[in-house]
Scaffold this active site. Structure first.
Site, mmCIF file in Angstrom:
data_model
loop_
_atom_site.group_PDB
_atom_site.id
_atom_site.type_symbol
_atom_site.label_atom_id
_atom_site.label_comp_id
_atom_site.label_asym_id
_atom_site.label_seq_id
_atom_site.Cartn_x
_atom_site.Cartn_y
_atom_site.Cartn_z
ATOM 1 N NE ARG A 161 -4.206 -1.395 -0.098
ATOM 2 C CZ ARG A 161 -4.364 -2.673 -0.465
ATOM 3 N NH1 ARG A 161 -3.349 -3.366 -0.931
ATOM 4 N NH2 ARG A 161 -5.547 -3.235 -0.402
ATOM 5 C CB SER A 235 -8.823 -1.229 3.514
ATOM 6 O OG SER A 235 -9.148 -2.457 2.946
ATOM 7 C CD GLU A 331 -5.511 1.606 2.069
ATOM 8 O OE1 GLU A 331 -5.134 1.494 0.901
ATOM 9 O OE2 GLU A 331 -6.700 1.815 2.378
HETATM 10 N N1 EPU Z 1 -11.159 -10.602 8.926
HETATM 11 C C1 EPU Z 1 -11.981 -10.781 10.026
HETATM 12 N N2 EPU Z 1 -13.019 -9.916 10.211
HETATM 13 C C2 EPU Z 1 -13.292 -8.904 9.352
HETATM 14 C C3 EPU Z 1 -12.458 -8.715 8.226
HETATM 15 C C4 EPU Z 1 -11.388 -9.579 8.039
HETATM 16 O O1 EPU Z 1 -11.777 -11.672 10.819
HETATM 17 O O2 EPU Z 1 -14.266 -8.164 9.607
HETATM 18 C C5 EPU Z 1 -10.019 -11.532 8.741
HETATM 19 C C6 EPU Z 1 -10.367 -12.897 8.241
HETATM 20 O O3 EPU Z 1 -9.470 -13.793 8.856
HETATM 21 C C7 EPU Z 1 -10.037 -12.844 6.769
HETATM 22 C C8 EPU Z 1 -8.847 -11.921 6.761
HETATM 23 O O4 EPU Z 1 -9.126 -10.995 7.806
HETATM 24 O O5 EPU Z 1 -9.714 -14.086 6.263
HETATM 25 C C9 EPU Z 1 -8.615 -11.195 5.473
HETATM 26 O O6 EPU Z 1 -9.794 -10.485 5.102
HETATM 27 P P1 EPU Z 1 -10.021 -9.973 3.595
HETATM 28 O O7 EPU Z 1 -9.728 -11.072 2.651
HETATM 29 O O8 EPU Z 1 -11.350 -9.343 3.524
HETATM 30 O O9 EPU Z 1 -8.856 -8.951 3.380
HETATM 31 P P2 EPU Z 1 -8.217 -7.767 4.238
HETATM 32 O O10 EPU Z 1 -6.833 -8.151 4.571
HETATM 33 O O11 EPU Z 1 -9.123 -7.368 5.358
HETATM 34 C C10 EPU Z 1 -7.160 -6.662 2.122
HETATM 35 C C11 EPU Z 1 -7.145 -5.329 1.429
HETATM 36 C C12 EPU Z 1 -8.450 -5.092 0.666
HETATM 37 C C13 EPU Z 1 -8.640 -6.222 -0.338
HETATM 38 C C14 EPU Z 1 -8.637 -7.553 0.423
HETATM 39 C C15 EPU Z 1 -8.720 -8.734 -0.501
HETATM 40 C C16 EPU Z 1 -5.705 -3.920 2.815
HETATM 41 C C17 EPU Z 1 -5.615 -2.700 3.660
HETATM 42 N N3 EPU Z 1 -6.918 -4.249 2.376
HETATM 43 O O12 EPU Z 1 -8.168 -6.604 3.147
HETATM 44 O O13 EPU Z 1 -8.292 -3.883 -0.063
HETATM 45 O O14 EPU Z 1 -9.841 -6.086 -1.065
HETATM 46 O O15 EPU Z 1 -7.403 -7.669 1.162
HETATM 47 O O16 EPU Z 1 -7.508 -8.918 -1.136
HETATM 48 O O17 EPU Z 1 -4.685 -4.554 2.567
HETATM 49 C C18 EPU Z 1 -8.661 -1.540 0.022
HETATM 50 O O18 EPU Z 1 -7.439 -1.424 0.051
HETATM 51 O O19 EPU Z 1 -9.429 -0.545 0.033
HETATM 52 C C19 EPU Z 1 -9.245 -2.874 0.004
HETATM 53 C C20 EPU Z 1 -10.556 -3.093 0.048
#
Ligand code: EPU
Length: 335
Positions: A161, A235, A331
């Protein structure tokens, strides 16, 4: 007369700027830089407005909004397709076009809101892929002196990021065009999250590029607030990165805590998980809140102000810190 930025930030916050300028071509700067009023003003560049948080109601300066258009296929030799895309093109439409042509590379980045020029700034990423995996060059112009520069990939200093364009010292660079290298033949990235389970539920055994793009679109739609319906900037926080030893201690206390080991002995912990475990998923304070389906996202349910969102942001940061001893960081770009 102040200019309303409500339409120009996906959070839907009612912020105002002294002046707003659409930039149709980078050539305009040869004139602009000679203008006294322009020279003296603070400036801020806003693309699709999907990663920005106006914490105060007012920006006392000029907002520059790149709207230049054009997609040019530069070369399609061997396995590579080299494409140059203007900064004002819509990212989703650009990705859809590459998927429809059957070119590999951007399918996991389907449906990310915003414009192409913003993608390199924070190195947008989703479902195991980052924009840097396909970007080969970034063309930028210095909005103070009109100098143009082509940044080759290593000069962009891409990270999680982040990139050189996020540095405070680089805020005077406006990206006007981005070059990508896509592949006519390659492999698909199916390992992140539930892409594989989505495909197998649909009995798709040999997925195509379009199948993966559709999987990503459907998974996103099930978790993320719909742009234009619920205000958000995607995010709001970055995922937490902690030393392996700290992760080990936390894991003793919370055995179910997810963590992804990266380079140099650090572990990435999903901040969404931390916020959820802190009991804040779906939390609401008036119209400001934490999204009920993905706790990493702060939302404006209607008439929240920057101050309201900031209050929720501070609550989330302090409660996560109290519970886990981890100071999470925004972020989004805060103006
Ligand atoms: N999780 C939870 N609760 C929640 C959300 C997430 O427990 O409410 C845990 C779960 O274990 C899940 C893990 O977090 O398996 C990962 O969640 P997710 O796949 O939704 O991804 P993220 O790490 O929360 C990142 C990016 C997103 C992107 C997703 C998918 C960042 C800051 N965000 O989120 O990007 O869509 O991965 O690849 O790295 C953005 O940058 O605006 C954005 C939406």
């Amino acid at each position: 007369m102040a200019f309303s930025l409500k339409k120009y930030n996906t959070f839907g916050l009612d912020a105002f700027a002294r002046q707003f300028m659409e930039i149709e071509s980078e050539d305009i700067f040869s004139e602009l830089i000679g203008n006294e009023g322009y020279k003296q003003s603070r400036k801020f560049i806003i693309g699709g407005g999907s990663n920005v948080f106006f914490e105060n109601g007012h920006f006392d300066g000029i907002i520059l909004h790149p709207v230049m258009k054009g997609i040019e296929i530069i070369d399609t030799e061997d396995n590579d397709v080299i494409i140059r895309c203007a900064a004002g093109e819509n990212w989703k439409d650009f990705v859809d076009m590459t998927v429809a042509r059957g070119w590999y590379g951007l399918e996991n980045l389907s449906d990310i809101p915003g414009n192409v020029g913003a993608a390199p700034v924070q190195n947008v990423g989703a479902y195991g892929i980052e924009a840097k995996d396909c970007i080969s060059k970034v063309y930028a112009i210095n909005i103070e002196n009109g100098e143009k520069k082509c940044f080759k990939k290593p000069e962009c200093e891409f990270g999680y990021r982040t990139s050189i364009f996020k540095n405070a010292a680089m805020q005077n660079l406006l990206i006007y065009s981005v070059e990508f290298i896509l592949k006519k033949n390659s492999t698909l990235h199916l390992d992140y999250g539930n892409i594989r389970s989505y495909l197998s539920e649909k009995n798709i055994l040999n997925p195509t590029i379009s199948d993966v793009a559709q999987a990503v679109k459907d998974i996103r739609a099930s978790k993320l607030p719909q742009v234009g319906i619920v205000g958000s900037a995607g995010s709001f926080f970055k995922n937490a990165v902690v030393p392996k030893a700290k992760y080990g201690q936390l894991k003793d206390e919370y055995p179910e805590m997810p963590g992804f080991e990266g380079e140099n002995g650090y572990v990435k912990i999903p901040t969404g998980w931390l916020i959820e475990k802190a009991g804040l998923k779906g939390y609401r304070d008036g119209d400001a809140g934490v999204w009920s389906k993905q706790a990493l996202i702060l939302v404006n349910h209607g008439t929240a102000t920057g101050t309201d969102i900031k209050r929720v942001m501070q609550k989330v940061i302090s409660e996560v810190e109290d519970k886990f001893g981890i100071k999470i960081e925004p972020e989004v770009v805060i103006v």
